[in-house]
Design a protein around this motif. Structure first.
Motif, PDB file in Angstrom:
ATOM      1  N   UNK A  46      46.191  52.488 -43.425  1.00 18.87           N
ATOM      2  CA  UNK A  46      45.604  53.630 -42.728  1.00 18.87           C
ATOM      3  C   UNK A  46      44.510  53.166 -41.769  1.00 18.87           C
ATOM      4  N   UNK A  47      44.478  53.772 -40.578  1.00 14.30           N
ATOM      5  CA  UNK A  47      43.526  53.386 -39.552  1.00 14.30           C
ATOM      6  C   UNK A  47      42.427  54.443 -39.409  1.00 14.30           C
ATOM      7  N   UNK A  48      41.250  54.031 -38.926  1.00 18.24           N
ATOM      8  CA  UNK A  48      40.152  54.991 -38.749  1.00 18.24           C
ATOM      9  C   UNK A  48      40.562  56.188 -37.901  1.00 18.24           C
ATOM     10  N   UNK A  49      40.202  57.375 -38.394  1.00 17.92           N
ATOM     11  CA  UNK A  49      40.472  58.605 -37.662  1.00 17.92           C
ATOM     12  C   UNK A  49      41.800  59.255 -37.963  1.00 17.92           C
ATOM     13  N   UNK A  50      42.685  58.570 -38.697  1.00 19.04           N
ATOM     14  CA  UNK A  50      43.984  59.167 -38.998  1.00 19.04           C
ATOM     15  C   UNK A  50      43.842  60.285 -40.038  1.00 19.04           C
ATOM     16  N   UNK A  63      42.944  61.696 -52.798  1.00 19.01           N
ATOM     17  CA  UNK A  63      42.455  62.424 -51.632  1.00 19.01           C
ATOM     18  C   UNK A  63      41.180  61.793 -51.109  1.00 19.01           C
ATOM     19  N   UNK A  64      40.273  61.480 -52.008  1.00 19.73           N
ATOM     20  CA  UNK A  64      39.005  60.858 -51.636  1.00 19.73           C
ATOM     21  C   UNK A  64      39.240  59.462 -51.069  1.00 19.73           C
ATOM     22  N   UNK A  65      40.155  58.698 -51.664  1.00 19.43           N
ATOM     23  CA  UNK A  65      40.465  57.360 -51.150  1.00 19.43           C
ATOM     24  C   UNK A  65      41.023  57.437 -49.733  1.00 19.43           C
ATOM     25  N   UNK A  66      41.863  58.423 -49.472  1.00 23.05           N
ATOM     26  CA  UNK A  66      42.419  58.605 -48.130  1.00 23.05           C
ATOM     27  C   UNK A  66      41.322  58.939 -47.122  1.00 23.05           C
ATOM     28  N   UNK A  67      40.429  59.817 -47.505  1.00 24.12           N
ATOM     29  CA  UNK A  67      39.332  60.202 -46.605  1.00 24.12           C
ATOM     30  C   UNK A  67      38.436  59.005 -46.299  1.00 24.12           C
ATOM     31  N   UNK A  68      38.151  58.212 -47.297  1.00 27.06           N
ATOM     32  CA  UNK A  68      37.299  57.038 -47.086  1.00 27.06           C
ATOM     33  C   UNK A  68      37.986  56.008 -46.198  1.00 27.06           C
ATOM     34  N   UNK A  69      39.296  55.821 -46.377  1.00 31.42           N
ATOM     35  CA  UNK A  69      40.028  54.863 -45.546  1.00 31.42           C
ATOM     36  C   UNK A  69      40.053  55.313 -44.090  1.00 31.42           C
ATOM     37  N   UNK A  74      40.579  64.156 -40.600  1.00 34.43           N
ATOM     38  CA  UNK A  74      40.729  65.315 -41.490  1.00 34.43           C
ATOM     39  C   UNK A  74      41.645  64.951 -42.655  1.00 34.43           C
ATOM     40  N   UNK A  75      41.208  65.289 -43.866  1.00 39.53           N
ATOM     41  CA  UNK A  75      42.004  65.043 -45.066  1.00 39.53           C
ATOM     42  C   UNK A  75      42.121  66.348 -45.836  1.00 39.53           C
ATOM     43  N   UNK A  76      43.350  66.704 -46.207  1.00 43.20           N
ATOM     44  CA  UNK A  76      43.596  67.945 -46.943  1.00 43.20           C
ATOM     45  C   UNK A  76      44.248  67.604 -48.272  1.00 43.20           C
ATOM     46  N   UNK A  77      43.765  68.196 -49.350  1.00 43.90           N
ATOM     47  CA  UNK A  77      44.395  68.079 -50.652  1.00 43.90           C
ATOM     48  C   UNK A  77      44.991  69.412 -51.053  1.00 43.90           C
ATOM     49  N   UNK A  94      30.323  65.710 -54.749  1.00 43.85           N
ATOM     50  CA  UNK A  94      29.455  64.631 -55.227  1.00 43.85           C
ATOM     51  C   UNK A  94      29.496  63.430 -54.292  1.00 43.85           C
ATOM     52  N   UNK A  95      30.668  63.193 -53.690  1.00 44.94           N
ATOM     53  CA  UNK A  95      30.818  62.077 -52.754  1.00 44.94           C
ATOM     54  C   UNK A  95      30.318  62.422 -51.346  1.00 44.94           C
ATOM     55  N   UNK A  96      29.884  63.646 -51.145  1.00 45.88           N
ATOM     56  CA  UNK A  96      29.401  64.055 -49.840  1.00 45.88           C
ATOM     57  C   UNK A  96      30.491  64.163 -48.792  1.00 45.88           C
ATOM     58  N   UNK A  97      31.710  64.509 -49.227  1.00 43.49           N
ATOM     59  CA  UNK A  97      32.856  64.545 -48.326  1.00 43.49           C
ATOM     60  C   UNK A  97      33.352  65.968 -48.058  1.00 43.49           C
ATOM     61  N   UNK A  98      32.513  66.939 -48.364  1.00 43.76           N
ATOM     62  CA  UNK A  98      32.922  68.325 -48.216  1.00 43.76           C
ATOM     63  C   UNK A  98      33.282  68.729 -46.798  1.00 43.76           C
ATOM     64  N   UNK A  99      32.709  68.079 -45.802  1.00 43.83           N
ATOM     65  CA  UNK A  99      33.018  68.398 -44.407  1.00 43.83           C
ATOM     66  C   UNK A  99      34.343  67.786 -43.964  1.00 43.83           C
ATOM     67  N   UNK A 100      34.704  66.669 -44.583  1.00 47.51           N
ATOM     68  CA  UNK A 100      35.925  65.958 -44.168  1.00 47.51           C
ATOM     69  C   UNK A 100      37.148  66.392 -44.948  1.00 47.51           C
ATOM     70  N   UNK A 101      36.960  66.736 -46.223  1.00 50.61           N
ATOM     71  CA  UNK A 101      38.087  67.070 -47.100  1.00 50.61           C
ATOM     72  C   UNK A 101      38.144  68.582 -47.330  1.00 50.61           C
TER      73      UNK A 101
END
Length: 239
Positions: A46-50, A63-69, A74-77, A94-101
């Motif tokens: 996976x590349x940045x921004x995908x 889901x979290x691993x995908x968002x971090x990669x 945008x990551x949707x679960x 908790x991971x602070x990823x609420x805006x991305x996921x």
């Protein structure tokens, strides 16, 4: 069990086991599921921004691993179990990823997304629980972008003896007992071996990927074939 009965049964199982799901995954797979997911992420490259859609996302580890990669994509679960999603949402926050996921309660056989929406569509340890596998694969192919990847990490069926016999003894006899001992859910964990009985083995699932029009399908047996990774690509649009 017909499709509607299976769907209701599986929903009840996962609503029930949600609080102990992560712990039991570690115990029952001897933590191998983490290594399988790391292998999968390497193969996906996976590349940045995908962007990614993670079906049957459960408590959202993948889901979290995908968002971090992705870093910024945008990551949707999506999952049908509200209890699983509640636990997943707490992890995301908790991971602070609420805006991305974004987490969505929905049906993998009828995805609420436009065609060609994601760079990756993944499903981890969920395909065998869905009544219509082909419909799910068709939906995954529909919402992935041309040139994007459809990725399935799932339990599979080892083929060589004596490992095959030992594995099925553990899976059918010991695993439900461990569900009873550690999670007080013997009946629910008896569903795991039942769900694998009619599920396609590695070459058969690869053929299903091809049958819905996926290209460059690759299949990788993991840990002696007790799990398998399948990756297919949606054909790129011609100029």
């Amino acid at each position: 069990m017909d499709a509607q009965s299976k769907q209701k049964h599986v929903h009840a199982v996962f609503e029930s086991i949600a609080p102990k799901y992560d712990m039991m995954n570690d115990i029952l797979s001897f933590r191998r599921h983490k290594a399988w997911r790391r292998f999968t992420m390497r193969k996906m490259n996976m590349q940045p921004g995908q962007t990614a859609l993670d079906l049957c996302c459960g408590t959202c580890d993948w889901t979290i691993a995908l968002a971090r990669a992705s870093g910024t994509g945008k990551t949707v679960g999506l999952d049908f179990s509200g209890n699983m999603l509640s636990i997943g949402q707490a992890k995301v926050n908790k991971q602070g990823l609420g805006e991305q996921i974004k987490l969505v309660q929905g049906n993998a056989m009828d995805l609420p997304f436009e065609d060609n929406s994601f760079d990756f569509v993944t499903i981890g340890f969920g395909l065998r629980n869905i009544p219509d596998i082909v419909k799910t694969l068709e939906e995954m192919k529909r919402v992935v972008k041309p040139g994007g990847q459809i990725v399935c990490l799932e339990l599979s069926k080892p083929m060589w003896q004596p490992f095959k016999g030992l594995y099925y003894f553990y899976f059918e006899r010991i695993l439900p007992l461990m569900g009873k001992w550690f999670a007080k859910r013997k009946e629910q964990y008896a569903w795991l071996p039942e769900s694998l009985q009619s599920f396609p083995d590695l070459p058969a699932l690869a053929e299903l990927f091809r049958s819905v029009g996926m290209r460059d399908v690759k299949a990788y047996p993991l840990t002696g074939g007790i799990a398998a990774l399948h990756i297919g690509m949606k054909e790129k649009e011609t100029e």
